[in-house]
Design a protein around this motif. Structure first.
Motif, PDB file in Angstrom:
ATOM      1  N   PRO B  18       0.849  -1.192   0.000  1.00 29.43           N
ATOM      2  CA  PRO B  18       0.000   0.000   0.000  1.00 29.43           C
ATOM      3  C   PRO B  18       0.884   1.241   0.000  1.00 29.43           C
ATOM      4  N   SER B  19       0.617   2.177  -0.899  1.00 27.06           N
ATOM      5  CA  SER B  19       1.542   3.303  -0.994  1.00 27.06           C
ATOM      6  C   SER B  19       1.251   4.337   0.065  1.00 27.06           C
ATOM      7  N   ARG B 284      -4.209   4.742  -7.700  1.00 26.77           N
ATOM      8  CA  ARG B 284      -3.833   3.548  -6.944  1.00 26.77           C
ATOM      9  C   ARG B 284      -4.888   2.445  -6.978  1.00 26.77           C
ATOM     10  N   THR B 285      -6.124   2.826  -6.835  1.00 30.57           N
ATOM     11  CA  THR B 285      -7.154   1.791  -6.738  1.00 30.57           C
ATOM     12  C   THR B 285      -8.321   2.059  -7.679  1.00 30.57           C
ATOM     13  N   VAL B 287      -9.076   1.057 -10.575  1.00 29.15           N
ATOM     14  CA  VAL B 287      -9.689  -0.069 -11.287  1.00 29.15           C
ATOM     15  C   VAL B 287     -10.695  -0.818 -10.420  1.00 29.15           C
ATOM     16  N   ASP B 288     -10.624  -0.635  -9.107  1.00 30.34           N
ATOM     17  CA  ASP B 288     -11.598  -1.294  -8.244  1.00 30.34           C
ATOM     18  C   ASP B 288     -12.985  -0.684  -8.382  1.00 30.34           C
TER      19      ASP B 288
END
Lengths: 431, 290
Positions: B18-19, B284-285, B287-288
């Motif tokens: 997790p960044s 970061r997310t 595409v979710d």
């Protein structure tokens, strides 16, 4: 030697309510504290979330939970699990498409993920232009692509159409070109998700061969997600099994495959020996959708244990969504070890074109054919020489038991994948 | 076959976790993917014209047609003067920077929505996409210069209306406002991409923003025509400075103070820096949820 892939406590939490972009209004309401209480969702796609997968918040669940493993360079690893077990989530995290919620993965080498063939292909561009585009999207340098260009073209067998826009390609050519680019990538780590399920059988074989070569000759590491037990068995040295977001088993493919197949039936039907899809879970493509698969005894009742001398009917109900030409179903019976017992197709019995509607195809396996053991029903739908309509997947398993061998009164185990009833002629010869 | 060196250094390592942190742009990795930038620019250019008869000629025609409409509507009907510069030339000059800006934010502002499928299947530094938009529209900008230059030469040397046009050393500074527009539109498109990925409603809002933005920019009116009470509004728009700068550089005519330039440049840099942060948070997310 340092492992090429190390995964430590990798977890991924998905929020259910938030799937699909949230609307501005919701956020504004949340900020100003006027948010209505939403009933906690406990279902994903109409299936309840298992207790151990519920996340910390009411509308969340763990797609992947505390996964740990490590892989040595040059290994080909098969990843098994039911739909929704977390295989694809793992590949998405390892290929950096999405971030994990917690945990960490270390990859020692360049990674290429093949979650789909032809990602980024542009229909207006020619085959030549698309090779460069697709290669670059996959992370290849222009010089690398140029150096492999001839090989790619030869592999894809599209030589004459190189300067034709790919929108004019047949679906077979399209897939061949796309896979050819992918097959010539040379990453240290290759992640593949079911992509071998497309293309015709001959080309598939070529791809499997290429993958094998990549792993053995070049010492690359390959992750391979598939429902095709035969491919997993013949290609992989290791297999990993996922259930409900957790890694439950690693080991040699044979053992993992048996464990996977002996696990509870994929869809929790009330009756064993059948799968009936009524939601979005049904295996589907744009033109065809499965409705049910049943294993029926002579009375038309679904079951999973059959007498060795009684017939078995494998009945498939499907819906044609779009007019389709030349499609056929192929049935493969596999043993638990992944060997093909035999295959059969309804090609000669199918109509040339099928208009939208609901159809049923049934295969009657006569009694006195199978051995006393467990079999897996593998099914696919394809248009020969063109494309796969539904990729090969294993759906059900059943056991044949009963009164011994076809020709023996003793119920001893008998070698062989099948045990057909054959006639013998015994006579005393005069001397 | 010659093996191309593809082996990474022995201690090459990718760590996935997790960044954290506000801003960690993988500049080195973006540089590694420069070939992708190249093919994406090529793809945009080829695919846009593959099925059109006129092909890239559209780039020459579009500003001419728009400017001609402006001549009739704003010059003729509304009667807005253009400070002694031939109307067609005045509008073409204003449209140079504006078309580049509006195309950048229209295409770049939908990065996540237009590429949802691609982003869901393969990894590459996502910033490559908005960068490729800025670069590929540069080609359109270059083509758009052609009708402008033809008009400029025509009015300057072949008509008596060319009096207001002055070629000065400032002509050499013309790349600066172009760079300014590029940076500003990059920042705006990052913000738009990030916000539309999170809130779909904003897609519709963005269309209005672009329309209103055009009226708030001195494209079809000179600053001398803006009433003193409203000048602040024009200068509050960071795009006004580069548009006016183009006019000063190319036509030798315009009004611009140092403080306006400083404010506008600072605003553009701030928008881009914060845009990068917003873009990264969504990336970061994304595409979710897309």
């Amino acid at each position: 030697m340092k492992p090429v892939v190390e995964v430590e406590n990798l977890s991924k939490l998905y929020r259910l309510g938030a799937i699909g972009a949230s609307s501005l209004r919701e956020t504004v309401e949340r900020i100003f504290g006027k948010k209505k209480q939403v009933a906690p969702a406990q279902f994903t796609k109409d299936k309840p979330i298992a207790d151990d997968r519920r996340g910390p918040e009411p509308n969340s669940f763990w797609a992947l939970k505390d996964v740990c493993f490590s892989i040595q360079p040059g290994e080909v690893v098969g990843i098994l699990g039911r739909n929704g077990a977390g295989k694809s989530t793992l590949l998405k995290i390892l290929s950096r498409i999405t971030e994990p919620t917690s945990g960490r993965a270390t990859l020692r080498g360049r990674v290429v993920s093949l979650l789909e063939v032809g990602t980024g292909f542009h229909p207006e561009l020619t085959g030549r232009e698309n090779i460069f585009l697709n290669g670059a999207i996959m992370g290849m340098k222009r010089a690398e692509i140029a150096a492999k260009f001839d090989e790619i073209v030869e592999f894809a067998e599209v030589g004459k159409f190189l300067d034709t826009p790919v929108k004019r390609y047949s679906s077979g050519m399209y897939v061949r070109l796309a896979f050819a680019v992918a097959a010539h990538l040379e990453p240290e780590i290759l992640l593949i998700d079911e992509v071998l399920a497309v293309g015709d059988a001959g080309f598939q074989k070529k791809c499997l061969g290429k993958m094998d070569e990549v792993a053995t000759k070049h010492g690359r590491t390959v992750f391979f997600v598939s429902h095709n037990m035969g491919a997993v068995r013949s290609l992989c040295e290791h297999a990993i099994l996922f259930e409900g977001g957790r890694l439950v088993m690693t080991g040699n493919p044979g053992d993992v495959i048996s464990r996977y197949l002996s696990a509870t039936s994929p869809q929790d039907s009330d009756v064993e020996g059948q799968i009936i899809w009524n939601g979005k879970d049904a295996p589907t493509s744009h033109d065809l959708k499965l409705r049910s698969i049943r294993l029926l005894n002579g009375l038309g009742v679904p079951q999973t244990t059959f007498e060795s001398d009684k017939p078995i009917t494998v009945e498939v109900e499907y819906e044609v969504l779009e007019r389709i030409r030349g499609a056929r179903f192929c049935l493969l019976l596999l043993t638990q070890e992944g060997e093909v017992a035999f295959s059969a197709t309804d090609h000669m019995f199918q109509q040339e074109t099928q208009n939208p509607g609901v159809y049923k195809t049934a295969c009657l396996l006569p009694g006195g054919l199978l051995n006393r053991r467990q079999y897996i029903v593998h099914l696919q739908c394809d248009i020969p020489g063109e494309r796969y309509v539904l990729p090969a997947a294993e759906y059900l398993s059943f056991t044949v038991s009963g009164i011994g061998n076809q020709s023996s009164t003793f119920p001893e185990p008998w070698p062989g994948v099948v045990c057909p009833r054959v006639s013998w002629k015994v006579e005393e010869l005069k001397s | 076959m010659a093996e191309v060196a593809t082996t990474p250094p022995p201690n090459f390592e990718i760590v996935i976790q997790p960044s954290r942190g506000w801003l960690n742009i993988p500049w080195a990795e973006i540089w590694e993917y420069r070939d992708l930038l190249h093919v994406l620019v090529q793809r945009d250019f080829i695919s846009r014209y593959k099925q059109t008869i006129l092909g890239p000629l559209w780039h020459l025609l579009q500003p001419v047609i728009t400017a001609a409409v402006f001549v009739v509507v704003f010059g003729g009907i509304a009667g807005i003067p253009t400070d002694g510069i031939p109307k067609l030339l005045f509008y073409l000059c204003g449209l140079l920077g504006w078309s580049y800006f509006s195309q950048n934010i229209t295409n770049g502002g939908a990065t996540f929505i237009n590429n949802a499928h691609l982003f869901g299947k393969v990894y590459f530094p996502r910033l490559i996409v908005p960068i490729s938009v800025i670069v590929s529209n540069l080609i359109a900008f270059a083509l758009q210069l052609i009708p402008f230059v033809i008009c400029l030469i025509f009015y300057k040397f072949f008509t008596h209306q060319g009096g207001g046009i002055a070629f000065t050393w400032r002509l050499l500074l013309a790349p600066l406002p172009l760079l300014h527009v590029a940076v500003l539109s990059f920042g705006v498109s990052l913000w738009m991409s990030a916000s539309t990925a999170k809130y779909r409603d904003l897609i519709h809002l963005n269309q209005y923003i672009i329309q209103i933005w055009m009226f708030a920019t001195p494209i079809f009116y000179p600053l001398s025509q803006v009433s003193k009470k409203l000048t602040w509004a024009i200068w509050a728009n960071p795009l006004s400075v580069p548009i006016e700068s183009f006019r000063i550089c190319l036509l030798g005519h315009g009004t611009l103070g140092v403080s306006e330039i400083v404010i506008s440049v600072a605003t553009s840099i701030l928008l881009t820096a914060t845009g990068l942060i917003a873009f990264q948070r969504v990336e970061r997310t994304v595409v979710d949820s897309v």
